[in-house]
Design a protein around this motif. Structure first.
Motif, PDB file in Angstrom:
ATOM      1  N   LEU B  53       9.956  97.510 -20.995  1.00  0.00           N
ATOM      2  CA  LEU B  53       8.933  96.548 -20.405  1.00  0.00           C
ATOM      3  C   LEU B  53       9.019  96.381 -18.972  1.00  0.00           C
ATOM      4  O   LEU B  53      10.512  96.010 -18.577  1.00  0.00           O
ATOM      5  N   GLY B  54       8.314  96.532 -18.332  1.00  0.00           N
ATOM      6  CA  GLY B  54       8.178  96.403 -16.684  1.00  0.00           C
ATOM      7  C   GLY B  54       9.290  97.306 -16.044  1.00  0.00           C
ATOM      8  O   GLY B  54       9.784  96.991 -15.129  1.00  0.00           O
ATOM      9  N   PHE B 191       7.031  79.799 -11.513  1.00  0.00           N
ATOM     10  CA  PHE B 191       6.236  80.797 -12.095  1.00  0.00           C
ATOM     11  C   PHE B 191       6.172  81.869 -11.233  1.00  0.00           C
ATOM     12  O   PHE B 191       6.390  83.019 -11.686  1.00  0.00           O
ATOM     13  N   THR B 196      10.612  82.463 -15.346  1.00  0.00           N
ATOM     14  CA  THR B 196      10.317  82.466 -16.683  1.00  0.00           C
ATOM     15  C   THR B 196      10.125  83.907 -17.257  1.00  0.00           C
ATOM     16  O   THR B 196      10.485  84.021 -18.252  1.00  0.00           O
ATOM     17  N   LEU B 197       9.553  84.723 -16.354  1.00  0.00           N
ATOM     18  CA  LEU B 197       9.230  85.969 -16.718  1.00  0.00           C
ATOM     19  C   LEU B 197       9.149  86.914 -15.439  1.00  0.00           C
ATOM     20  O   LEU B 197       8.968  86.740 -14.514  1.00  0.00           O
ATOM     21  N   VAL B 201       6.604  92.342 -15.343  1.00  0.00           N
ATOM     22  CA  VAL B 201       6.279  92.246 -16.579  1.00  0.00           C
ATOM     23  C   VAL B 201       4.472  91.521 -16.453  1.00  0.00           C
ATOM     24  O   VAL B 201       3.986  91.741 -17.486  1.00  0.00           O
ATOM     25  N   PHE B 202       4.490  90.954 -15.644  1.00  0.00           N
ATOM     26  CA  PHE B 202       2.981  90.399 -15.338  1.00  0.00           C
ATOM     27  C   PHE B 202       2.021  91.471 -15.429  1.00  0.00           C
ATOM     28  O   PHE B 202       2.210  92.481 -14.957  1.00  0.00           O
ATOM     29  N   PRO B 203       0.950  91.268 -16.227  1.00  0.00           N
ATOM     30  CA  PRO B 203       0.052  92.340 -16.727  1.00  0.00           C
ATOM     31  C   PRO B 203      -1.138  92.491 -15.495  1.00  0.00           C
ATOM     32  O   PRO B 203      -1.367  91.643 -14.556  1.00  0.00           O
ATOM     33  N   PHE B 206      -3.353  90.811 -11.967  1.00  0.00           N
ATOM     34  CA  PHE B 206      -2.608  89.276 -11.674  1.00  0.00           C
ATOM     35  C   PHE B 206      -1.268  89.832 -11.217  1.00  0.00           C
ATOM     36  O   PHE B 206      -0.634  89.194 -10.423  1.00  0.00           O
TER      37      PHE B 206
ATOM     38  N   LEU C  43       2.785  75.619 -18.001  1.00  0.00           N
ATOM     39  CA  LEU C  43       3.516  77.022 -17.464  1.00  0.00           C
ATOM     40  C   LEU C  43       4.318  77.452 -18.752  1.00  0.00           C
ATOM     41  O   LEU C  43       4.294  78.640 -19.131  1.00  0.00           O
ATOM     42  N   THR C  47       3.807  81.180 -19.871  1.00  0.00           N
ATOM     43  CA  THR C  47       4.730  82.379 -20.138  1.00  0.00           C
ATOM     44  C   THR C  47       4.712  82.963 -21.520  1.00  0.00           C
ATOM     45  O   THR C  47       4.620  84.294 -21.677  1.00  0.00           O
ATOM     46  N   LEU C  50       1.752  85.240 -21.555  1.00  0.00           N
ATOM     47  CA  LEU C  50       2.162  86.461 -20.691  1.00  0.00           C
ATOM     48  C   LEU C  50       3.186  87.254 -21.416  1.00  0.00           C
ATOM     49  O   LEU C  50       2.555  88.623 -21.710  1.00  0.00           O
ATOM     50  N   SER C  53       0.721  89.157 -23.943  1.00  0.00           N
ATOM     51  CA  SER C  53      -0.101  89.995 -23.328  1.00  0.00           C
ATOM     52  C   SER C  53       0.401  91.516 -23.287  1.00  0.00           C
ATOM     53  O   SER C  53      -0.193  92.597 -23.360  1.00  0.00           O
ATOM     54  N   ARG C  54       1.741  91.616 -23.563  1.00  0.00           N
ATOM     55  CA  ARG C  54       2.444  92.647 -23.599  1.00  0.00           C
ATOM     56  C   ARG C  54       3.125  93.151 -25.154  1.00  0.00           C
ATOM     57  O   ARG C  54       3.160  94.261 -25.229  1.00  0.00           O
TER      58      ARG C  54
END
Lengths: 329, 266, 271
Positions: B53-54, B191, B196-197, B201-203, B206, C43, C47, C50, C53-54
């Protein structure tokens, strides 16, 4: 007796860093076999150098701290065991720490006291009126506390501490940082409170005038021990403290010769400082200087409390002096 | 005293000041370790579901988590660096005194913040990272060159982080209260930095946008440099560009604010 | 006992009321921070969205199922946060000496410090937690029985009580280490974050620790697994599904003891 302190001590354990990760434990006696009593309606000054154990004593009397030993009673209540019951009988003002609500109008803090102390409505209204009038806060009740001056806030705190009619009022540095007029107002009020209502007052201060104008009795504490207990005059004697006469001459002159009554301690241009015993009147000295020197101006400075205490402690050789017979005080 | 020595001394002062909060530092180490463990497990589950992933494998995802915990206080990602003091000084008006100091306001605060960052990394960041490395498989480079490049990326990240927070702090000159902007700083920091991620990985679109915002220079870039996921030169250029832009904006805002103070009479 | 609790509650409400009035002086600031609180606390869920979403599932749980956990954890934590969330000011109060002023009042110190800095903006977290929970209840495909219906409010109440106990215990710890307020974040904020993810995500030993040692698992994991009809990673007897109120009671009792010990230590050392 209203306040009874009998052989009370308070031992703290202090951890001191002595090296990397190494700490040494050491016991510190903040208060050491302290004994005194205060009768109802007395007004007592409680003084001593910083770290002498003053605030520790006050904290034990108000139930904040538990004594390590000895017996302590306020209005018959053991403060550390019955903190809440005691709270209804005492009022506390912490000089540099307001308990008023910063952003809210002054009156809101009083309404909170009204309900928190469950003061009957009629008595609350009566007390509020009387206190607010005596301390001239009428016009400030709707002003947010953050907008009050230091002196106004101190008066506001005193009102908050008295709304529930406490039998005893503890004041920690009540005049610190206040201007002359505010100081006078606070002192006038305390005197009146003491004479009219018979409220017992115990105050700690660094301001000798607080003591001079308010307290018939002074207790001096140092290293956790009671060093002196008696009238203020006696304290001056014990410390042989000195007042200072500041003399402004018309021109620079050699040190003034005032005989054995006084000695020059400092000369700065035409200004000279003369020390003389606090127990003596300044009048003969002033008369003599005025007669023999070209005098422009003069003023008398009272000894400050640290100086008095320091002298007293030195003269006692750091051994506690048994309190004089209280019957005559 | 030369300017270099002056600001080194200022930075040392920042370092020492934060070094005095021993218990707070220990508490922070504990909290970052706890959060790291929680996050590692969720990432492992995520990468279990979708390997690569990512563009990260599991070990890289784990490394990313612990690097995030290491840099959380170092870069004051959620705020809480020297901008807090700066805001307070602006609010109370004490800032007027700073303006008369024979030193540059921005450099002064930058030096203090760099000192703070350095302490937070050594005192608070390194231990959670080591704990992570001991208990979870990580993808760490073996060659000194990559580590050196990482340190450069980290320094640039410190500049960007300060640049953002300096702008936020200066806004108090106009807003008079820092509560609101602090909250914005907190939200965006957590954010958009990828706390947090990971941002990769953000799709979709965005994700594209998030990866070019200045916050991407804080955690994502140093992480990718460390794990060899991006070209070093490109990463440095990206970070340096944001650092320059933010610090320049800071100077502009600073001179506007200074005029304001002078006009108001301090 | 009953009277003491009632008095403490009364003092709490009096002081909380003063803080509300104080905040309302600055209405704009209140509105902004309230919105900010909603956003910040949202938030965490963003997360999770998000992540989903994957992927289609996390630790074998679907998005509505994870949202169910999230809603329960965020709402019960939100309640505790609203009620006692500012107890971390205790260390500061001790350091600046203002803690002493609480001890000369005729009211429970715990109630006074609990109500300290009471902030309505914290309703933000409860609101967004409740919204997510509502969505999850509708879409998680729960096979409802009366027992499950009863379990949901029970979980929320017990969960809030368990988090309250953590806040009190954290405050008690500050009597020992005034600068270490952040330690409690690991348990409170860390706890609620942890419980937003399925237990299957975590290592078995970790789940064991969070179930038996620090009984956070009873806030939502154990009963929620039952409501959703999913196996819990550990073998637990069926009745443990109903254990949260009991666990909460024990936690509160222990936290109360810790608080008393801390306060006693403070009153004997003055620091």
């Amino acid at each position: 007796m209203f306040i009874e302190v009998d052989g009370v001590e308070k031992v703290f354990e202090v951890r001191k860093k002595t090296g990397f990760l190494k700490r040494e434990r050491r016991q510190v006696r903040a208060v050491d076999s302290l004994s005194f009593t205060v009768a109802r309606g007395e007004m007592v000054g409680y003084i001593g150098p910083n770290g002498a154990g003053k605030s520790t004593t006050i904290k034990m009397l108000t139930g904040i701290l538990t004594p390590s030993g000895g017996r302590l009673r306020v209005a018959g209540i053991d403060p550390s065991r019955e903190r809440m019951r005691l709270a209804h009988r005492i009022g506390v003002v912490f000089g540099q720490r307001t308990t008023l609500w910063w952003d809210l109008p002054l009156i809101d803090s009083y309404r909170l006291m009204h309900r928190m102390y469950r003061i009957p409505d009629a008595r609350y209204a009566e007390n509020l009126d009387r206190l607010v009038e005596l301390l001239s806060l009428e016009s400030l009740l709707d002003v947010p506390v953050r907008q009050l001056s230091l002196g106004q806030r101190m008066r506001g705190d005193i009102v908050a501490a008295l709304l529930h009619d406490p039998d005893v009022l503890y004041l920690d540095e009540p005049t610190i940082g206040l201007d002359v007029i505010s100081k006078a107002k606070v002192r006038d009020f305390l005197r009146e409170l003491n004479t009219e209502r018979g409220t017992t007052v115990l105050l700690t201060t660094h301001d000798l005038q607080d003591i001079e104008q308010l307290c018939s009795r002074v207790m001096v504490i140092d290293h956790g021990r009671l060093m002196y207990d008696g009238p203020l005059a006696g304290l001056h004697e014990a410390g042989e403290s000195e007042r200072t006469l500041v003399v402004d001459l018309e021109r620079e002159l050699p040190p003034i010769d005032a005989g054995p009554a006084a000695r020059v301690v400092k000369v700065e241009g035409p200004r000279q400082w003369l020390a003389f015993p606090a127990s003596e009147s300044a009048a003969p000295l002033v008369a003599r200087i005025a007669a023999e020197y070209p005098l422009a101006d003069l003023s008398v400075r009272e000894p400050d409390i640290e100086a008095v205490i320091a002298k007293m402690l030195r003269s006692l050789g750091d051994t506690p002096k048994p309190p004089p017979d209280r019957a005559t005080a | 005293m030369g300017a270099g020595r002056l600001y080194t001394a200022v930075a040392a002062g920042g370092f020492r000041r934060y070094a005095t909060y021993r218990a707070a530092t220990a508490a922070g180490v504990f909290t970052n370790t706890a959060f790291g463990i929680i996050l590692v497990y969720t990432y492992l589950a995520l990468w279990d579901e979708k390997p690569h992933l990512g563009g990260y494998d599991q070990a890289q995802a784990v490394t990313y988590v612990w690097l995030g915990q290491c840099l959380y206080a170092t870069l004051a990602i959620q705020g809480g660096g020297v901008e807090k003091d700066l805001m307070e000084r602006i609010r109370t008006g004490a800032i007027a005194i700073d303006l008369y100091r024979p030193a540059d306001l921005q450099l002064w605060w930058l030096a203090t913040d760099l000192g703070r960052s350095l302490f937070q990394m050594l005192g608070r960041g390194v231990i959670p990272f080591l704990v992570g490395a001991v208990f979870f498989p990580m993808a760490l480079p073996a060659d000194a060159g990559t580590w050196a490049a990482f340190l450069v990326a980290l320094f640039l990240a410190m500049l960007v982080s300060f640049g953002i927070r300096y702008l936020v702090a200066l806004s108090v000159f106009w807003l008079l209260d820092g509560m609101g902007v602090n909250q914005v700083l907190m939200v965006t920091g957590i954010f958009f930095s990828g706390m947090t991620l990971p941002l990769n990985v953000f799709p979709g679109a965005f994700g594209e946008v998030v990866r070019v915002l200045p916050w991407a220079a804080q955690l994502q870039m140093p992480a990718d440099v460390l794990m060899g996921e991006t070209g070093v030169a490109g990463a440095f250029a990206f970070q340096a560009a944001w650092a320059v832009a933010l610090l320049a904006a800071g100077r502009l805002l600073q001179s506007a604010a200074t005029r304001r103070v002078v006009v108001q009479g301090g | 006992m009953g009277e003491r609790v009632r008095d403490a509650l009364r003092a709490y409400l009096l002081i909380a009321g003063m803080w509300i009035r104080s905040t309302m002086i600055y209405r704009t600031s209140f509105a902004v921070t309230m919105a900010g609180n909603l956003l910040v606390t949202g938030l965490d869920f963003a997360t999770i969205l998000l992540m989903f979403s994957r992927v289609d599932s996390l630790g074998g749980w679907s998005l509505p199922e994870v949202a169910f956990l999230y809603g329960l954890s965020a709402t019960s934590f939100g309640v505790a946060d609203l009620v006692l969330g500012s107890m971390d000011v205790l260390g500061t109060r001790i350091r600046d000496g203002s803690f002493d002023t609480l001890l000369v009042r005729p009211a429970s110190v715990l109630a006074q410090i609990g109500a300290d800095h009471f902030a309505l903006r914290r309703l933000g977290r409860i609101t967004q937690g409740a919204v997510v929970l509502g969505w999850a209840l509708a879409f998680a495909g729960i096979d409802w029985t009366p027992a499950k219906v009863l379990l949901v409010p029970l979980m929320l109440a017990a969960g809030a009580a368990i988090f309250c106990a953590l806040f009190v215990a954290g405050a008690a710890f500050q009597f020992l280490a005034q600068d270490a307020a952040e330690v409690q974040n690991a348990f409170t904020y860390g706890g609620t974050t942890l419980l937003q993810y399925p237990p299957t995500v975590f290592g078995k030993d970790f789940v064991r620790g969070v179930t038996f040692l620090l009984p956070l698992g009873f806030v939502n994991w154990v009963p929620a697994a039952y409501v959703l009809g999913r196996p819990y990673p550990l073998r637990l007897p069926v009745w443990t599904v109903w254990a949260p109120p009991l666990v909460a009671a024990v936690c509160c009792a222990l936290a109360g003891l810790a608080w008393r010990a801390g306060l006693r230590a403070y009153r004997s050392t003055g620091s």
